[in-house]
Design a protein around this motif. Sequence first.
Motif, PDB file in Angstrom:
ATOM      1  N   LEU A  56       0.846  -1.186   0.000  1.00 11.93           N
ATOM      2  CA  LEU A  56       0.000   0.000   0.000  1.00 11.93           C
ATOM      3  C   LEU A  56       0.884   1.239   0.000  1.00 11.93           C
ATOM      4  CD1 LEU A  56      -2.541  -1.246   2.662  1.00 11.93           C
ATOM      5  CD2 LEU A  56      -2.946  -1.085   0.214  1.00 11.93           C
ATOM      6  N   TYR A 167      -2.176  -5.108   7.194  1.00  6.93           N
ATOM      7  CA  TYR A 167      -2.723  -4.082   6.295  1.00  6.93           C
ATOM      8  C   TYR A 167      -2.316  -2.692   6.765  1.00  6.93           C
ATOM      9  CZ  TYR A 167      -6.006  -1.476   3.387  1.00  6.93           C
ATOM     10  OH  TYR A 167      -6.545  -0.594   2.480  1.00  6.93           O
ATOM     11  N   ASP A 172      -1.277  -5.325   1.480  1.00  8.80           N
ATOM     12  CA  ASP A 172      -2.640  -5.590   1.017  1.00  8.80           C
ATOM     13  C   ASP A 172      -2.684  -6.985   0.429  1.00  8.80           C
ATOM     14  OD1 ASP A 172      -5.251  -5.398   0.315  1.00  8.80           O
ATOM     15  OD2 ASP A 172      -4.950  -4.072  -1.398  1.00  8.80           O
ATOM     16  N   ASN A 214     -13.586  -0.720   5.426  1.00  7.27           N
ATOM     17  CA  ASN A 214     -13.101  -0.793   4.046  1.00  7.27           C
ATOM     18  C   ASN A 214     -14.246  -0.727   3.049  1.00  7.27           C
ATOM     19  OD1 ASN A 214     -10.892  -1.520   2.027  1.00  7.27           O
ATOM     20  ND2 ASN A 214     -12.304  -3.200   1.712  1.00  7.27           N
ATOM     21  N   ASP A 237      -4.945   5.079  -0.437  1.00  8.70           N
ATOM     22  CA  ASP A 237      -4.601   4.199   0.689  1.00  8.70           C
ATOM     23  C   ASP A 237      -4.518   4.951   2.002  1.00  8.70           C
ATOM     24  OD1 ASP A 237      -4.438   2.006  -0.985  1.00  8.70           O
ATOM     25  OD2 ASP A 237      -2.323   2.326  -1.429  1.00  8.70           O
TER      26      ASP A 237
END
Length: 768
Positions: A56, A167, A172, A214, A237
Amino acid sequence: METNVDIECDGGKMERNGSGYEERMMNRQPLLSKNRVNTSSQIAIVGSNVCPIESLDYEILENDLFKQDWRSRKKVQIFQYVVLKWTLALCIGIITGLVGFFNNLAVENIAGFKFLLTSQLMLQQSYYLAFATFAGINLLLAFCAGVLCAYVAPAAAGSGIPEVKAYLNGIDAHSILAPSTLFVKIFGSILGCAAGFVVGKEGPMVHTGACIANLLGQGGSRKYHLTWNWLRYFKNDRDRRDLITCGAAAGVAAAFRAPVGGVLFALEEAASWWRSALLWRTFFTTAVVAVVLRSLIEYCRSGNCGLFGEGGLIMFDINSTIPDYNMVDLLAVTLLGVGGGILGSLYNFLVDKVLRTYSIINEKGPNFRVFLVVIISLLTSCCAYGIPWLSNCVPCPTGLQVQCPTEGRSGNYKHFQCPPGHYNDLASLILNTNDDAIRSLFSSINENEFRITTLLVFFMVMYSLGIITYGIAIPSGLFIPVILAGASYGRFVGTLLVSVSNLNIGLFALLGAASFLGGTMRMTVSLCIILLELTNNLIILPLVMLVLLISKSVADNFNKGVYDQIVKMKGLPFLEAHAEPYMRQLVAGDVVSGPLISFSGVEKVSNIVHSLRLTSHNGFPVIDEPPFLEAPELCGVVLRSHLIVLLKGKMFTKDRRLTGTEMLRRYHANDFAKAGLGKGPKLEDLDVKPEEMDMYVDLHPITNTSPYTVVETMSLAKAAVAFRELGLRHLCVVPKTPGRPPIVGILTRHDFMSEHILGLYPGIDQHK
């Protein structure tokens, strides 16, 4: 060529470094299967996991389109952006609170019905039929949970905290926050907990909160026809990371009714990057969760929620009298902490070994994963129903305010096979919901409710079942199994020391649970506050702090925390907050390699298409050359996804010239914003005609002209810390001396991994 490879696939570097490095990599991470197929799930701990994983990019890309977008934004638009951030935080809190309540409501009613039916059959002395009913219901629920995890969303298995932690570190992995994962996480957790497994719903709630955040942050899901255009604002992101941090904190708050503990959990364990504005927004989200849960619990007090009564949604009452402790009590607490640290580190060691053993079964496919779930379900049912038969009946104490033995309802003092006026203390713990068992252990109303042999047997059963259950294909949290084992351990020690200690049995149980949590998870501040909010008792704060510090300090001498172990076993390239000692012996230029793929400021279309097809790189340096400049100069970095969008628009020219002005009029920053999972344009979608291959395209408008750079002689340790703290995906390495090409290479996450560095320099001393 590999200098600027991102971690989408590690294969390129492994091949170039030779089969010897490949073999060392496999030995270091034995859970990575030979075919390197990534499931990015808790199953991956016992299956396969490396490719494909993307990094990310938390850096703000300052290209011409981005600058134009910010210059053109009006105050109203900026105000809308801020309001939408808080609105999403509010939505995350409300939805996570509702899901947390629904989970508890469903588990309490399904499990309560199962226990009541079993109890009624036992009162009729139909013992074999009672076992068949009990085991059959458990098996059906476990089978459904296993099928959902094995076939629908493998990423939903396990607690999900390691995935969320990865994450927020910048990794990711595929489908870990997908809508299908959210669906299976919710219903799989309900089915798994109701099936009697020694698992908790607290860990999965963290993953659930992150999935909800998300889903809202990317404006829903196009695949499942759930899209909301008014929410499609956070197409980067950086903003999604903030929302998912709020979601993780909300999950803890919903699971434990601990809003402050949720914020501290996100700060201490989950997030790799923090700022004051995020703290304020996270606190707001968890406060919303607390209000939602409080309102729903008040509604259930009137009996409108079936078997879900006043005790639902964990709240463990500890005797609120001021503990008058002396030096003997402090020595007892120290003993608890040392024992909890040793047993907690042993727990982590055994979980590691069990997961590696399960990998042999789980790699064979989803059918074998479901089969493993069925086997563990039958074993759990046999233990829960069979072991209490080995315990003698205990006469009911006099003066109780509750019925003893309990008949026709779920609760303590289980009748089981005992005659009238007696109860089975072991059945009261094992043949009960996990939450009710913890309440019984924490209770100090009747200090002689459980015999010392009962506590020892229950501890051994919970310790063993918790270890062998984690890693099967169901959503499973570690908090509750660890609390169960720790509380029984603490009450056992308290029973032994009751004659010399001023602390009551319930407080010993709580301190034992705290010592186990500190020994397995290695958290201190957040666990301390969560336990205080669970028990609603601030007076015990000094003792909880002491036992957590001791247990963590002892356990750190043996191994890492359980979530850190799982992240490593999954093969996730997690960047630690500190650099390894051997990195100080190397400089940034030591780990980059060539040849480097770069583009000119105005590049030929065929060169771009060929490079995209040939490599899986996600970032390419852009170098301005004559005739635009007298000497080559680094212009910046351009992303793979932006190149695909630009090629798809076909804004080409026959001659090599700048077209930035026309491009700024045609394109908007949103055209290059990051789409949700699987939504962005792909290389396969490009339709570039042969005559267009010899044309040119200007890359300046989409090039990040402010990339972070380090000189090639910078310490690799400093570069690693900067890479993590800034949340980067690409870090440019520039030469120290003039007269050379303007860029040496690009460092990515993979370049800081110990496997890569030790593969390049196998003779380096890792401890210096």
